[in-house]
Motif scaffolding. Structure first.
Motif, PDB file in Angstrom:
ATOM      1  N   GLY A   1      21.468  12.251  -4.832  1.00 24.06           N
ATOM      2  CA  GLY A   1      22.377  11.039  -5.230  1.00 24.06           C
ATOM      3  C   GLY A   1      21.634   9.865  -5.075  1.00 24.06           C
ATOM      4  N   ASP A   2      21.961   8.757  -5.687  1.00 29.48           N
ATOM      5  CA  ASP A   2      21.611   7.497  -5.189  1.00 29.48           C
ATOM      6  C   ASP A   2      22.719   6.745  -4.580  1.00 29.48           C
ATOM      7  OD1 ASP A   2      20.801   4.867  -5.661  1.00 29.48           O
ATOM      8  OD2 ASP A   2      20.726   4.874  -7.879  1.00 29.48           O
ATOM      9  N   LYS A   3      22.039   6.575  -3.384  1.00 30.43           N
ATOM     10  CA  LYS A   3      22.661   5.990  -2.212  1.00 30.43           C
ATOM     11  C   LYS A   3      23.176   4.536  -2.715  1.00 30.43           C
ATOM     12  CE  LYS A   3      18.535   4.090   0.234  1.00 30.43           C
ATOM     13  NZ  LYS A   3      18.968   2.689  -0.164  1.00 30.43           N
ATOM     14  N   ASP A   4      22.568   3.850  -3.419  1.00 32.79           N
ATOM     15  CA  ASP A   4      23.065   2.610  -3.832  1.00 32.79           C
ATOM     16  C   ASP A   4      24.345   2.655  -5.102  1.00 32.79           C
ATOM     17  OD1 ASP A   4      21.406   1.266  -2.103  1.00 32.79           O
ATOM     18  OD2 ASP A   4      19.774   1.485  -3.560  1.00 32.79           O
TER      19      ASP A   4
ATOM     20  N   VAL B   1      19.913  -6.934  -8.145  1.00 29.63           N
ATOM     21  CA  VAL B   1      21.226  -6.803  -7.966  1.00 29.63           C
ATOM     22  C   VAL B   1      21.699  -6.052  -6.610  1.00 29.63           C
ATOM     23  CG1 VAL B   1      23.594  -5.832  -8.804  1.00 29.63           C
ATOM     24  CG2 VAL B   1      22.017  -6.825 -10.412  1.00 29.63           C
ATOM     25  N   ILE B   2      20.983  -4.892  -6.419  1.00 26.61           N
ATOM     26  CA  ILE B   2      21.687  -4.163  -5.163  1.00 26.61           C
ATOM     27  C   ILE B   2      21.263  -4.805  -3.798  1.00 26.61           C
ATOM     28  CG2 ILE B   2      19.419  -2.709  -4.850  1.00 26.61           C
ATOM     29  CD1 ILE B   2      23.442  -1.800  -4.832  1.00 26.61           C
TER      30      ILE B   2
ATOM     31  N   THR C   1      31.540  -5.515  -7.519  1.00 32.63           N
ATOM     32  CA  THR C   1      30.567  -5.263  -6.555  1.00 32.63           C
ATOM     33  C   THR C   1      29.374  -5.228  -7.130  1.00 32.63           C
ATOM     34  OG1 THR C   1      30.751  -3.061  -5.856  1.00 32.63           O
ATOM     35  CG2 THR C   1      32.530  -4.698  -4.878  1.00 32.63           C
ATOM     36  N   ARG C   2      28.093  -5.318  -5.983  1.00 30.92           N
ATOM     37  CA  ARG C   2      26.732  -5.147  -6.531  1.00 30.92           C
ATOM     38  C   ARG C   2      26.603  -3.504  -6.813  1.00 30.92           C
ATOM     39  NH1 ARG C   2      24.011  -6.380  -0.694  1.00 30.92           N
ATOM     40  NH2 ARG C   2      25.202  -8.472  -0.801  1.00 30.92           N
TER      41      ARG C   2
ATOM     42  N   ARG D   1      29.095  -9.313  -3.266  1.00 31.81           N
ATOM     43  CA  ARG D   1      30.126  -8.570  -2.777  1.00 31.81           C
ATOM     44  C   ARG D   1      29.598  -7.073  -2.634  1.00 31.81           C
ATOM     45  NH1 ARG D   1      33.651  -9.584  -6.244  1.00 31.81           N
ATOM     46  NH2 ARG D   1      34.656 -11.606  -5.334  1.00 31.81           N
ATOM     47  N   PHE D   2      29.673  -6.305  -1.572  1.00 35.89           N
ATOM     48  CA  PHE D   2      29.321  -5.250  -1.395  1.00 35.89           C
ATOM     49  C   PHE D   2      30.412  -4.300  -0.836  1.00 35.89           C
ATOM     50  CE2 PHE D   2      28.239  -7.167   2.378  1.00 35.89           C
ATOM     51  CZ  PHE D   2      28.276  -6.285   3.306  1.00 35.89           C
ATOM     52  N   VAL D   3      30.322  -2.840  -1.200  1.00 34.41           N
ATOM     53  CA  VAL D   3      31.369  -1.900  -0.817  1.00 34.41           C
ATOM     54  C   VAL D   3      30.901  -1.569   0.875  1.00 34.41           C
ATOM     55  CG1 VAL D   3      32.366   0.206  -0.987  1.00 34.41           C
ATOM     56  CG2 VAL D   3      31.668  -0.997  -2.971  1.00 34.41           C
TER      57      VAL D   3
END
Length: 605
Positions: free
Chosen positions: A287-290, A372-373, A553-554, A583-585
């Motif tokens: 998976g992609d952790k971001d 972005v991330i 969010t990002r 904004r991030f989760v």
């Protein structure tokens, strides 16, 4: 009799203990936002969200310590559990506990197998050199280390392996090489492939079947036999219940289980998945952790990836073992990735692939998605300039002309007479939206596209199931072998009967009467959440007008941008894009703290 419109208050008022009610309200709210628990370390900040008639007067867990409905060790039957300064519903505490325990079971089981597996690896040295040739010239900013080889060695040695990486970093290619090594040592190896959605599972299997790695015909034939499944189908659900036929008492018979798009898996499904896999089985999580976390509660894949302070860290012996398989000295793991002593349970089990073979880090989609991330506002602003980059076009004015020019591209699949080819053409582009309601929401955007194509006489959108309507399923249809997230097209069969056509796992067509598919949506546009696990040649991202949309969010914007292989159009104001990147989760769970507690026990602290 008055009615409570606040669902969190309805939940809180069920419990007739005044001191418990504000905590119950906050916990209910947190669960609705995807958190697993309520972190009492920051309870005063959370208390600002409470209705005026609820108050919390004291920080920390003390007010809950004497409440009879709150268990303390997780083995009680109370509806709430207080553990490590976090308040859980009993159900979610047990899911998290089961998840952590199963990981420890995998780690314990692999210890006995490591010497034999190391010997088998050394016997396959020639094959490994064949599978991992020198990397050749690098792009500016590329990490020279052969992390794919490091991940492959890790996946062969371990019973539990996490491989994370952004788009194009080679997660599936790495898995193909792991399987090639394992098939060479055991031709009878049983492999199970799964993902949260049918589309993601099919994509993984297709990538593995089409892999171009240099292997003998017998091993190549094994790749052609791989069959993808959704996680639900793999575990075999028990009808009209939340349970599965495969569980701790009836585990899967596979020797290797590979799960893709793990960021989409919620805590309940993750716990049930791990329960159904024997600790003696190799489990590889991709998976992609971001990327976005699951829609339901929990962001366990992200929690696992962030549980350690540093990724890609090894003991001296493991680093030396991996490096002996890397031919080019420039691609070997340097000493700075060596840890003299690390008692974290996930040490040497988590690899991040850091070189994208699809995007470079200094231009285009790769550069923008990284900005972005990481919330690099300076770099993001560079893309606001006209003609800043051929892969990214940002339209601050939400031009109707640009919108129409993009959706003109749907004419290609509509005019394609062959349905299978039409399905492939449909997936060359997609409109992605962040929200469902409002002028920039899913429903309005799909209606606008339908009207435009209808006015051009490309479709006749006067009925629910019209010729060439693209649709996406919003639930699983096990009886038809179709799953949540699958996309198809409505078209007439040879007898003039309208059917919903989907691509099956073998690359052929599957037709179902559309009346059987009661839960499906038009898919000219789809939500960014639903787009996870999919790839398109180009995407048009339509953002809401307002910057203060909590869902924006990002992670959401990063996920949308990284769905495209060649071109990204973004319709959104500059402040909306910049606010999204800020904004991030952040979802509360006890994963990191509980892993750290295990590490502390090992070190005797």
């Amino acid at each position: 009799m008055s009615t409570l419109n606040d669902v969190h208050q309805q939940f809180a008022e069920y419990f007739q203990i005044p001191v418990l009610k504000p905590y119950a309200w906050l916990l209910s709210k947190k669960l609705s936002e995807g958190h697993i628990c309520l972190d009492l370390h920051s309870i005063q900040a959370e208390a600002d969200a409470l209705p005026a008639f609820y108050t919390i007067s004291e920080s920390g867990p003390a007010p809950l310590s004497a409440v009879p409905l709150v268990g303390k060790d997780g083995n009680d039957t109370q509806p709430f559990v207080l553990y490590q300064n976090r308040l859980y519903l009993q159900r979610y505490y047990r899911y998290e506990t089961s998840f952590l325990q199963r990981i420890q079971d995998f780690l314990a089981a692999e210890n006995n197998a490591l010497p034999a597996r190391t010997a088998l690896l050394e016997q396959q040295q020639a094959l490994i050199h064949q599978l991992f040739p020198a990397s050749g010239p690098l792009n500016e900013g590329d990490d020279p280390v052969d992390w794919q080889l490091a991940a492959a060695i890790t996946g062969v040695l371990n019973n539990f392996t996490i491989i994370t990486g952004g788009p194009g970093t080679g997660k599936t290619t790495t898995v193909a090489r792991i399987l090639a090594i394992l098939y060479a040592t055991d031709p009878g190896l049983k492999v199970a492939l799964a993902a949260p959605t049918g589309k993601a599972a099919a994509r993984m299997a297709e990538s593995l079947r089409n892999t171009s790695i240099p292997v003998e015909p017998a091993i190549a034939g094994k790749f052609q036999e791989l069959t993808p499944a959704t996680i639900h189908r793999l575990l075999k659900p028990v009808k009209d219940s939340p349970y599965f036929r495969h569980n701790k008492n009836n585990p899967l018979t596979a020797d290797v289980v590979i799960i893709d798009e793990c960021s989409m898996i919620d805590v309940a499904l993750f716990a049930k998945l791990l329960d159904a896999i024997s600790p003696q089985t190799r489990l590889i999580l991709l998976g992609d952790k971001d990327q976005l976390a699951s829609v339901e509660a929990g962001s366990l894949f992200g929690d696992l990836c962030q549980a350690q302070e540093r990724l890609n860290e090894f003991s001296a012996a493991r680093r030396q073992l991996i490096n002996q398989f890397i031919a080019d000295p420039a691609n070997k793991i340097p000493e700075r990735f060596e840890a003299a002593e690390n008692h974290h349970p996930l040490f040497q089990h988590l690899i991040e692939l850091r070189r994208s073979h699809r995007f470079t880090g200094h231009t285009g989609i790769g550069k923008f998605s990284r900005a972005v991330i990481s919330n690099n506002q300076t770099v993001i602003r560079e893309f606001f300039k006209a003609d800043a980059d051929p892969q990214i076009f940002i339209d601050h004015s939400s031009s109707e002309r640009l919108f129409e020019k993009f959706i003109d591209g749907y004419e290609s699949f509509i005019r394609e007479p062959d349905t299978l080819t039409a399905l492939k053409k449909l997936n060359t582009q997609r409109v992605l939206v962040a929200i469902r309601e409002g002028a920039q929401g899913l429903y309005a955007i799909n209606r606008n596209i339908e009207k435009y194509l209808h006015d051009k006489k490309l479709i006749n959108a006067g009925t629910t199931f019209y010729q060439n309507r693209p649709l996406i399923l919003t639930r699983n249809y096990y009886e038809h072998g179709l799953f949540n997230g699958d996309t198809g097209i409505i078209r007439k069969d040879e007898n003039g009967v309208l059917m919903a056509w989907f691509e099956d796992s073998s690359g052929g067509l599957k037709g179902v009467l559309p009346g059987y598919l009661t839960q499906a949506e038009t898919a000219f546009a789809m939500t960014i959440h639903k787009s996870q696990g999919s790839e398109f040649g180009k995407v048009l991202i339509v953002l809401p007008d307002a910057a203060d949309v909590p869902i924006l969010t990002r992670e959401l914007l990063y996920t949308a941008v990284s769905r495209a292989r060649q071109k990204v159009y973004i319709q959104g104001a500059a402040d909306v894009i910049l606010m999204a990147a800020e904004r991030f989760v952040e979802r509360a769970s006890g994963i990191a703290a509980r892993f750290n507690a295990i590490a502390d026990i090992k070190t005797g602290e």
